[in-house]
Write a protein that holds these residues in place. Structure first.
Motif, PDB file in Angstrom:
ATOM      1  N   THR A  47       0.951  -0.904  -0.126  1.00  0.00           N
ATOM      2  CA  THR A  47      -0.354   0.006   0.015  1.00  0.00           C
ATOM      3  C   THR A  47       0.759   1.181  -0.117  1.00  0.00           C
ATOM      4  O   THR A  47       0.303   2.410  -0.895  1.00  0.00           O
ATOM      5  N   GLU A  81      -2.673   3.048   5.026  1.00  0.00           N
ATOM      6  CA  GLU A  81      -4.055   4.049   4.835  1.00  0.00           C
ATOM      7  C   GLU A  81      -4.084   4.586   5.972  1.00  0.00           C
ATOM      8  O   GLU A  81      -4.083   5.902   5.264  1.00  0.00           O
ATOM      9  N   GLU A 118      -3.038  -3.388   5.323  1.00  0.00           N
ATOM     10  CA  GLU A 118      -3.058  -2.322   4.272  1.00  0.00           C
ATOM     11  C   GLU A 118      -3.880  -1.260   5.123  1.00  0.00           C
ATOM     12  O   GLU A 118      -3.744   0.200   4.512  1.00  0.00           O
TER      13      GLU A 118
END
Length: 313
Positions: free
Chosen positions: A69, A284, A280
């Motif tokens: 990510t 984020e 992930e």
């Protein structure tokens, strides 16, 4: 500076093996402002991923999910291991500050809210917790109590009334919560107390040792929930070596669903954690905090595990 002076400085640096102290340089510059982050940087920024044990397949998968990510967003990832040591965790975080990392994604050992506040104040780093929560910090975690519920409920549904929970110490909070979930489900079913075996570590070697202890119990449990797949795989291998049928005499449930679970001697029934998704989500959250600065609102993301049934039950 005159060229002759530069030459003398370079010679001294080479002779002394000098390495620039990033912390000192940052003190001269002052901490980064939120506006600096929003304005962008002339080069990609690195984020640190600090887990307890990079040799654990679960931790490696979480780190990989975070790295992918971060890479997609144009940033680099530094994988670090605390080795379950608060002291080493602190040194890892100090190194990230010295190298001006944009953020730290941490499975905490000793890091608390006060430590998080100090990191933010001194460096402007975004800080996200993995598999833990705090009052003023973003976090990405799995509902481990629910995972324990699912494991114990599965064994009870198969008719197993004598259950054991095999864990390793010192157990991190997520592992403790798995046992709590299993004990709660057993209590609701009127099945009495969950018998617990605590080994020295969450490893296949300790799983084999747990099998020996399990068979010495009277009466012997017929359903076993292991705190992770590594313990479960070691336990199953030792039971088979001793001539115990799995699942005929003892059914075994693991936790994590690492790659080895499906290819163990008896394919392992386990509680699957969304490993990549945890990383992930943590990435984020870190990217959002770093880019939004002082306007950022902390969020807690909670993911749900699921049962994967195979031959061990």
């Amino acid at each position: 500076m005159a060229e002759a002076t530069r030459d003398r400085v370079r010679a001294a640096i080479q002779e002394l093996g000098f390495v620039r102290n990033e912390s000192a340089r940052r003190l001269r510059q002052g901490p980064r402002r939120s506006s600096d982050r929003r304005a962008g940087s002339p080069r990609p920024r690195a984020f640190g991923i600090v887990v307890e044990d990079l040799t654990n397949p679960y931790a490696a998968d979480v780190a990989r999910g975070a790295e992918l990510t971060l890479n997609d967003a144009g940033h680099d990832a530094l994988w670090l291991s605390s080795d379950h040591s608060a002291g080493k965790e602190s040194r890892n975080l100090e190194m990230l500050v010295e190298h001006q990392a944009a953020g730290a994604l941490v499975v905490p050992v000793g890091l608390d809210q006060a430590g998080i506040d100090r990191l933010r104040a001194s460096s402007g780093m975004a800080v996200v917790l993995i598999d833990h929560a705090g009052p003023d910090v973003c976090s990405a975690q799995v509902d481990h109590v629910a995972g324990g519920d699912i494991a114990a409920g599965h064994l009870l549904a198969l008719g197993h009334e004598r259950l054991a929970f095999v864990t390793g110490g010192p157990a991190p909070r997520p592992v403790v919560e798995r046992g709590e979930g299993a004990a709660r489900t057993l209590a609701k079913a009127g099945g009495g107390e969950l018998r617990t075996l605590t080994q020295r570590a969450l490893s296949p070697t300790e799983g084999r040792a747990a099998a020996q202890r399990l068979l010495a119990m009277s009466p012997t449990p017929t359903g076993v929930f292991c705190a992770n797949d590594l313990l479960a795989i070691g336990l199953i291998n030792e039971l088979l070596r001793l001539g115990v049928s799995v699942p005929g005499e003892i059914a075994v449930v693991g936790y994590d669903d690492i790659e080895l679970a499906a290819s163990s001697a008896v394919p392992l029934t386990t509680i699957r954690q969304p490993r990549l998704a945890v990383g992930e989500e943590a990435a984020e959250l870190a990217l959002a905090e770093w880019s939004e600065g002082d306007s950022h609102m902390h969020r807690q993301v909670i993911l749900t595990p699921e049962l994967v049934q195979r031959e061990s039950t």
